[in-house]
Motif scaffolding. Structure first.
Motif, PDB file in Angstrom:
ATOM      1  N   HIS A  35       0.784  -1.238   0.000  1.00 58.64           N
ATOM      2  CA  HIS A  35       0.000   0.000   0.000  1.00 58.64           C
ATOM      3  C   HIS A  35       0.815   1.287   0.000  1.00 58.64           C
ATOM      4  N   HIS A  36       2.086   1.247   0.410  1.00 60.16           N
ATOM      5  CA  HIS A  36       2.772   2.508   0.698  1.00 60.16           C
ATOM      6  C   HIS A  36       4.073   2.728  -0.053  1.00 60.16           C
ATOM      7  N   VAL A  37       4.404   1.876  -1.002  1.00 58.53           N
ATOM      8  CA  VAL A  37       5.682   2.031  -1.702  1.00 58.53           C
ATOM      9  C   VAL A  37       5.765   3.366  -2.422  1.00 58.53           C
ATOM     10  N   GLU A  38       4.718   3.734  -3.151  1.00 57.46           N
ATOM     11  CA  GLU A  38       4.751   4.997  -3.885  1.00 57.46           C
ATOM     12  C   GLU A  38       4.860   6.181  -2.933  1.00 57.46           C
ATOM     13  N   GLY A  39       4.218   6.062  -1.780  1.00 55.67           N
ATOM     14  CA  GLY A  39       4.330   7.119  -0.788  1.00 55.67           C
ATOM     15  C   GLY A  39       5.735   7.259  -0.258  1.00 55.67           C
ATOM     16  N   PHE A  40       6.378   6.124   0.054  1.00 57.12           N
ATOM     17  CA  PHE A  40       7.771   6.150   0.503  1.00 57.12           C
ATOM     18  C   PHE A  40       8.653   6.836  -0.539  1.00 57.12           C
ATOM     19  N   ARG A  41       8.464   6.462  -1.788  1.00 53.18           N
ATOM     20  CA  ARG A  41       9.301   7.027  -2.845  1.00 53.18           C
ATOM     21  C   ARG A  41       9.105   8.538  -2.958  1.00 53.18           C
ATOM     22  N   ALA A  42       7.860   8.982  -2.908  1.00 49.65           N
ATOM     23  CA  ALA A  42       7.586  10.418  -3.030  1.00 49.65           C
ATOM     24  C   ALA A  42       8.174  11.181  -1.847  1.00 49.65           C
ATOM     25  N   ILE A  43       8.039  10.631  -0.659  1.00 49.70           N
ATOM     26  CA  ILE A  43       8.576  11.299   0.532  1.00 49.70           C
ATOM     27  C   ILE A  43      10.100  11.394   0.452  1.00 49.70           C
ATOM     28  N   ASP A  44      10.743  10.292   0.058  1.00 50.42           N
ATOM     29  CA  ASP A  44      12.206  10.320  -0.075  1.00 50.42           C
ATOM     30  C   ASP A  44      12.636  11.394  -1.068  1.00 50.42           C
ATOM     31  N   GLY A 336      -8.620  -0.305   7.641  1.00 45.73           N
ATOM     32  CA  GLY A 336      -9.553   0.712   7.179  1.00 45.73           C
ATOM     33  C   GLY A 336      -9.682   0.762   5.668  1.00 45.73           C
ATOM     34  N   TYR A 337      -8.626   0.395   4.953  1.00 42.64           N
ATOM     35  CA  TYR A 337      -8.711   0.408   3.486  1.00 42.64           C
ATOM     36  C   TYR A 337      -9.816  -0.516   2.980  1.00 42.64           C
ATOM     37  N   GLN A 338     -10.135  -1.555   3.749  1.00 42.55           N
ATOM     38  CA  GLN A 338     -11.205  -2.467   3.328  1.00 42.55           C
ATOM     39  C   GLN A 338     -12.550  -1.756   3.253  1.00 42.55           C
ATOM     40  N   ALA A 339     -12.729  -0.719   4.087  1.00 40.51           N
ATOM     41  CA  ALA A 339     -13.974   0.043   4.019  1.00 40.51           C
ATOM     42  C   ALA A 339     -14.112   0.722   2.658  1.00 40.51           C
ATOM     43  N   PHE A 340     -13.009   1.220   2.134  1.00 37.15           N
ATOM     44  CA  PHE A 340     -13.057   1.851   0.813  1.00 37.15           C
ATOM     45  C   PHE A 340     -13.355   0.819  -0.276  1.00 37.15           C
ATOM     46  N   GLU A 341     -12.801  -0.383  -0.143  1.00 40.53           N
ATOM     47  CA  GLU A 341     -13.005  -1.416  -1.160  1.00 40.53           C
ATOM     48  C   GLU A 341     -14.476  -1.800  -1.261  1.00 40.53           C
ATOM     49  N   THR A 342     -15.109  -2.107  -0.134  1.00 40.83           N
ATOM     50  CA  THR A 342     -16.523  -2.470  -0.179  1.00 40.83           C
ATOM     51  C   THR A 342     -17.397  -1.259  -0.499  1.00 40.83           C
ATOM     52  N   GLY A 343     -16.999  -0.089   0.002  1.00 40.92           N
ATOM     53  CA  GLY A 343     -17.778   1.110  -0.275  1.00 40.92           C
ATOM     54  C   GLY A 343     -17.835   1.433  -1.757  1.00 40.92           C
ATOM     55  N   GLU A 344     -16.722   1.265  -2.451  1.00 36.96           N
ATOM     56  CA  GLU A 344     -16.715   1.516  -3.891  1.00 36.96           C
ATOM     57  C   GLU A 344     -17.643   0.554  -4.616  1.00 36.96           C
ATOM     58  N   ARG A 345     -17.712  -0.685  -4.170  1.00 32.90           N
ATOM     59  CA  ARG A 345     -18.620  -1.659  -4.789  1.00 32.90           C
ATOM     60  C   ARG A 345     -20.074  -1.224  -4.618  1.00 32.90           C
ATOM     61  N   VAL A 346     -20.409  -0.750  -3.419  1.00 34.36           N
ATOM     62  CA  VAL A 346     -21.775  -0.287  -3.165  1.00 34.36           C
ATOM     63  C   VAL A 346     -22.131   0.857  -4.108  1.00 34.36           C
ATOM     64  N   LEU A 347     -21.269   1.851  -4.183  1.00 33.48           N
ATOM     65  CA  LEU A 347     -21.586   3.039  -4.959  1.00 33.48           C
ATOM     66  C   LEU A 347     -21.649   2.736  -6.451  1.00 33.48           C
ATOM     67  N   ASP A 348     -20.766   1.876  -6.938  1.00 29.97           N
ATOM     68  CA  ASP A 348     -20.821   1.496  -8.353  1.00 29.97           C
ATOM     69  C   ASP A 348     -22.127   0.777  -8.676  1.00 29.97           C
ATOM     70  N   LEU A 349     -22.523  -0.147  -7.814  1.00 29.67           N
ATOM     71  CA  LEU A 349     -23.747  -0.912  -8.060  1.00 29.67           C
ATOM     72  C   LEU A 349     -24.975  -0.017  -7.959  1.00 29.67           C
TER      73      LEU A 349
END
Length: 505
Positions: A35-44, A336-349
């Motif tokens: 989840h955080h590799v791109e964030g690490f790279r940007a921060i560095d 908490g990221y799981q909330a976004f995963e299921t939430g996106e499914r709800v909104l798309d449907l």
């Protein structure tokens, strides 16, 4: 004999303990590389640029570090990594890889003026921002779908229920307008939480900033934040960005769940005022007559899952110390990221389902007939036209409803005689209201048309409301576009400046 020497002097254990490695360090490592590799790279990159621009690091040393970071990105695929325990976590893996590629005098210089504390909270904000943006965009898509349906069905009669019983006639457009207002407020709460994510913790270091002349505003800008978060202690302790984000997400799906429950009720065979097309209907494996609008059930239970996951991520922070602590960090964020995963499914449907729904006007008309739900307007009409007090008018209307329901009649067609008798008994005179006047007064179309007050279902009032919601939605879309453009410009600036630094001699 008891050994009284300092236990630290006789501790021969080696980090990490195998159980600690498997139960804590491996999951944290896997979460970071996922989840955080791109964030690490940007921060560095942003921190290194700031160190060079402020003169904290010589340009030559900064350029060497930049090239080493590029080599690590090119040579190591995080998806293929397996945790060995040789380093504590992903951050220290990058540190170890830098050490292999840098001269001894440059080893560790990238970490000047920063800490895992400010890095971690910046990472989490960088990871939450796109997730919240995707969720917000999908919520706007649902609002747009609801608006289109409301505009299409703004005059289509439905039965509005209170306490599970038929109450008054309204229109599908008016019902959806109420849901749209809530969704727009929910979207505003998401955007307020997004504002908290847009304050950068970098430069706070462990707690108190640093003795080095760090440019916190520059790092915040390069990372796409609006500004640095001001108080350095708050940067590593105040996790209200976590509680705000997940509280806002929780409320979206708590509120949507109520509308979804209405859809479930309205599609029941006994009610049947909403028709769901075959594309969203499953049949029974044994009962061929069944039409099961199962997607609505999935919307309901996935909304509940999303709400519960968001609440969990928020509640974990309860009764934790006001300091940097693990409770709000890696594993809580990942959960908490799981909330976004299921939430996106709800909104798309939901955005796909809403435009397909239609009202079964025959069932609506039959429910209106059987329930006499236009009788409220008879009472109001008697006050206006006959000059009787409302309580007397209410008693007359109640008597009419009881008489019509008792014979399973039609209020417009069969109610006048009962009305005339009740009126004579209550008022002591003949009513001025004719049979035609009575039939108009108790018609559902008249009921809705008369209610032109602000916020009502009348055509003008509802039309004005829907136009206002369109304007609000367009403003939200414009704000989201401007925010995305600002952050994309910052990303390009960071990458361009970093490439220039890496190419410096």
């Amino acid at each position: 004999m008891k050994d009284n020497t300092d236990p630290r002097l006789r501790d021969n254990s080696v980090f990490p303990d195998p159980v600690y490695k498997e139960t804590v360090l491996r999951p944290l490592f896997d979460g970071a590389r996922t989840h955080h590799v791109e964030g690490f790279r940007a921060i560095d990159r942003a921190h290194l640029l700031m160190l060079a621009e402020t003169g904290i690091l010589p340009c030559e040393a900064a350029a060497e570090i930049a090239r080493a970071l590029i080599a690590i990105e090119q040579e190591i695929d995080p998806a293929t990594l397996s945790y060995t325990g040789e380093v504590e976590d992903y951050f220290f893996l990058v540190e170890a890889e830098l050490r292999k590629r840098l001269k001894p005098e440059d080893d560790g210089r990238l970490h000047t003026g920063r800490s895992r504390n400010d890095i971690d909270h910046t990472l989490f904000k960088l990871a939450l921002k796109p997730r919240l943006d995707r969720l917000s965009q999908r919520l706007r898509a649902v609002i747009a779908a609801a608006l289109t349906l409301a505009e299409r069905e703004k005059a289509t009669l439905i039965v509005a229920y209170t306490h599970g019983q038929p109450a008054q006639p309204s229109t599908l457009g008016h019902y959806l307008a109420a849901a749209i207002e809530v969704m727009l407020r929910d979207h505003q709460r998401l955007m307020q939480a997004r504002e908290l994510l847009d304050r950068c913790p970098m430069g706070a270091a462990a707690i108190t900033t640093s003795g080095f002349p760090l440019d916190r505003h520059r790092v915040a800008h390069l990372l796409g934040f609006k500004a640095p978060l001001q108080n350095s202690y708050g940067c590593i302790a105040a996790v209200d960005y976590v509680t705000s984000v997940f509280s806002a997400v929780e409320l979206v799906f708590l509120h949507l769940g109520r509308v979804i429950q209405d859809l479930q009720f309205w599609t029941a065979f006994e009610v049947g005022q909403i028709y769901v097309p075959n594309a969203f209907v499953q049949i029974s494996s044994i009962m061929p007559q069944k039409r099961n609008p199962v997607p609505i059930e999935h919307l309901r239970h996935l909304s509940s899952q999303t709400m519960s996951r968001a609440r969990m991520a928020r509640d974990i922070v309860h009764n934790t110390p006001f300091t940097d602590m693990n409770d709000s960090e890696g594993e809580t964020q990942e959960a908490g990221y799981q909330a976004f995963e299921t939430g996106e499914r709800v909104l798309d449907l939901l955005a796909a389902l809403l435009p397909t729904l239609t009202v079964d006007s025959r069932r609506v008309a039959e429910t209106i007939r059987r329930s006499c739900i236009t009788i409220t307007e008879l009472a109001d009409t008697l006050v206006r036209r006959e000059g009787v007090p409302f309580r007397v008018a209410h008693e007359i209307a109640s008597a009419v409803a009881r008489a019509v329901v008792a014979k399973d009649g039609d209020l417009q067609r069969d109610g006048y005689e009962a009305f005339a008798n009740a009126f004579r008994h209550a008022a002591g005179r003949e009513p001025a209201l004719s049979r035609e006047d009575f039939a108009l007064a108790v018609s559902p179309e008249n009921f809705v048309a008369l209610r032109e007050r602000f916020g009502g279902p009348g055509p003008k009032a509802l039309g004005a409301a829907l136009a206002g919601y369109r304007t609000g939605l367009a403003a939200a879309e414009d704000a989201a576009t401007a925010m995305a453009q600002r952050e994309e410009a910052a990303r390009q600036e960071l990458n361009g400046a970093f490439a220039a630094l890496a190419g410096a001699v």
